[in-house]
Design an enzyme around this catalytic site. Sequence first.
Site, PDB file in Angstrom:
ATOM      1  N   ARG A  71       0.991  -0.899   0.301  1.00 10.48           N
ATOM      2  CA  ARG A  71       0.291   0.488  -0.078  1.00 10.48           C
ATOM      3  C   ARG A  71       0.971   1.483   0.278  1.00 10.48           C
ATOM      4  O   ARG A  71       0.625   1.797  -0.317  1.00 10.48           O
ATOM      5  CB  ARG A  71      -0.345  -0.073   1.190  1.00 10.48           C
ATOM      6  CG  ARG A  71      -2.021  -0.195   1.468  1.00 10.48           C
ATOM      7  CD  ARG A  71      -2.584  -1.245   2.565  1.00 10.48           C
ATOM      8  NE  ARG A  71      -1.744  -2.206   3.082  1.00 10.48           N
ATOM      9  CZ  ARG A  71      -2.167  -3.467   2.810  1.00 10.48           C
ATOM     10  NH1 ARG A  71      -2.692  -4.177   1.784  1.00 10.48           N
ATOM     11  NH2 ARG A  71      -0.565  -3.816   3.305  1.00 10.48           N
ATOM     12  N   THR A  72       1.669   1.401   0.857  1.00 15.86           N
ATOM     13  CA  THR A  72       3.083   2.492   0.465  1.00 15.86           C
ATOM     14  C   THR A  72       2.849   3.438  -0.041  1.00 15.86           C
ATOM     15  O   THR A  72       3.800   4.402  -1.218  1.00 15.86           O
ATOM     16  CB  THR A  72       2.875   2.734   2.042  1.00 15.86           C
ATOM     17  OG1 THR A  72       2.713   1.864   3.233  1.00 15.86           O
ATOM     18  CG2 THR A  72       4.257   3.768   2.538  1.00 15.86           C
ATOM     19  N   LYS A  99      24.940  -5.723  -2.450  1.00 19.36           N
ATOM     20  CA  LYS A  99      26.315  -6.255  -2.776  1.00 19.36           C
ATOM     21  C   LYS A  99      27.477  -5.924  -1.818  1.00 19.36           C
ATOM     22  O   LYS A  99      28.517  -5.479  -2.521  1.00 19.36           O
ATOM     23  CB  LYS A  99      26.783  -5.740  -4.522  1.00 19.36           C
ATOM     24  CG  LYS A  99      25.681  -6.957  -5.833  1.00 19.36           C
ATOM     25  CD  LYS A  99      26.653  -5.762  -6.740  1.00 19.36           C
ATOM     26  CE  LYS A  99      25.028  -6.591  -8.389  1.00 19.36           C
ATOM     27  NZ  LYS A  99      25.933  -5.756  -8.982  1.00 19.36           N
ATOM     28  N   ARG A 121      11.851   3.637   3.108  1.00 19.60           N
ATOM     29  CA  ARG A 121      10.972   2.996   4.302  1.00 19.60           C
ATOM     30  C   ARG A 121      12.454   2.347   4.497  1.00 19.60           C
ATOM     31  O   ARG A 121      13.178   1.599   4.195  1.00 19.60           O
ATOM     32  CB  ARG A 121       9.777   2.338   3.635  1.00 19.60           C
ATOM     33  CG  ARG A 121       9.771   1.090   4.196  1.00 19.60           C
ATOM     34  CD  ARG A 121       8.026   0.348   4.026  1.00 19.60           C
ATOM     35  NE  ARG A 121       7.361   0.722   4.328  1.00 19.60           N
ATOM     36  CZ  ARG A 121       6.267   0.600   5.493  1.00 19.60           C
ATOM     37  NH1 ARG A 121       5.991  -0.696   4.690  1.00 19.60           N
ATOM     38  NH2 ARG A 121       5.236   1.149   5.404  1.00 19.60           N
ATOM     39  N   HIS A 151       5.351   6.572  11.510  1.00 20.97           N
ATOM     40  CA  HIS A 151       5.413   6.450  10.240  1.00 20.97           C
ATOM     41  C   HIS A 151       4.144   7.376   9.509  1.00 20.97           C
ATOM     42  O   HIS A 151       2.822   7.591   9.691  1.00 20.97           O
ATOM     43  CB  HIS A 151       4.287   5.113   9.747  1.00 20.97           C
ATOM     44  CG  HIS A 151       4.189   4.796   8.779  1.00 20.97           C
ATOM     45  ND1 HIS A 151       4.262   5.269   7.643  1.00 20.97           N
ATOM     46  CD2 HIS A 151       3.266   3.523   8.334  1.00 20.97           C
ATOM     47  CE1 HIS A 151       4.042   4.513   6.666  1.00 20.97           C
ATOM     48  NE2 HIS A 151       3.140   3.219   6.852  1.00 20.97           N
TER      49      HIS A 151
HETATM   50  C1  NCD Z   1       2.121  -0.144   8.450  1.00 20.96           C
HETATM   51  C2  NCD Z   1       3.557  -0.818   8.687  1.00 20.96           C
HETATM   52  O1  NCD Z   1       4.155  -0.659   8.025  1.00 20.96           O
HETATM   53  O2  NCD Z   1       3.982  -0.151   9.137  1.00 20.96           O
HETATM   54  N1  NCD Z   1       1.558  -0.888   7.571  1.00 20.96           N
HETATM   55  C3  NCD Z   1       1.492   0.106   6.236  1.00 20.96           C
HETATM   56  O3  NCD Z   1       2.396   1.009   6.151  1.00 20.96           O
HETATM   57  N2  NCD Z   1       0.446   0.252   4.925  1.00 20.96           N
HETATM   58  C4  NCD Z   1       1.408  -1.621   9.596  1.00 20.96           C
HETATM   59  C5  NCD Z   1       1.594  -3.093   9.586  1.00 20.96           C
HETATM   60  O4  NCD Z   1       2.326  -3.609   8.893  1.00 20.96           O
HETATM   61  O5  NCD Z   1       1.424  -3.643   9.796  1.00 20.96           O
END
Ligand code: NCD
Length: 326
Positions: A71-72, A99, A121, A151
């Site tokens: 999703r993100t 590497k 991320r 987040h």
């Molecule tokens: C969350 C995350 O990655 O922190 N999900 C997300 O970003 N949609 C929560 C999760 O992974 O449970």
Amino acid sequence: MRSLNMPKHIQLTESGRLKHFLTIEGLDKALLTEILDTAESFTGVSEHQIKKVPLLRGKTIVNLFFENSTRTRTTFELAATRLSADVLTVNIATSATAKGESLLDTIRNLEAMHVDMFVVRHALSGAAHFIAEHTAPHISVINAGDGQHAHPTQAMLDMFTIRQHKKQFDGLKVAIVGDILHSRVARSQILALNTLGVAEVRVIAPKTLLPARVEHMGVIALQDMREGLKDVDVVIMLRLQKERMNSAFLPSESEFFNCYGLTEEQLHYAKPDVIVMHPGPINRGVEIASSVADGERSVILQQVSNGVAVRMAVMTMVLGGYGGAA
Ligand code: NCD
């Protein structure tokens, strides 16, 4: 928990504008509200026949995902595309980092390609701050989730979804249920909810899944669903972050579901117009019953749609490109 040094406030310019978006911490109500209002002006873009505005035309955005995401990652990509930016997603598993290249060397090489923004991320808390501190001054960094720390765009899309349904934050009672200990989402949500002025934030979890001194975060901690869900306006369910658990935090998943899973019966303790949220990915039958996830109180897929508008807002604000959406 291993973490890199996390300086505060490097995300704001001297005049108080957003330069990076790394954490909700240190941001005031006016700025959070500006993000929500800007996002609102972008909601229409995704419904147009031509789903694009030219606000970030000529800008280059690199998504650096060192950890899995569906999703993100995709909503950041869509947000950048709808703002007419050029966007490129670097798959770290197949990049030179695998590497042995250091994080800074990877960043230096991407900088040499004249990028304007990194969306990061990383499994390590503080990674986005570290990159923001060490990258070229014209580059903005957005934190798309760092370890257990923060987040912030997820928290803001959740705030957007709450405001969409409840109109205002004053007087709201919000319960966050499940694995609070390992959740960067919960930490960012708690900061945002308190800054926006809700009446009460409750966390409901077994003691093993609550951080030490959780009350210092501005929440009421409860172990019992019946008590915790009583009269709440919003329930936010969280996934068990098994990838961050290095020992047994729970007797079993079925035991967890019996005590903390959200079922239709449990939902009756909340207000009749309660909304049910989850950042995803959901684990049906572990933290939430399918009938609730797919039920009429669930706004889980609206959260995903709102993610695009909220990420468009943050991207334009950090790049200073916002001049009123289409
Ligand atoms: C969350 C995350 O990655 O922190 N999900 C997300 O970003 N949609 C929560 C999760 O992974 O449970």
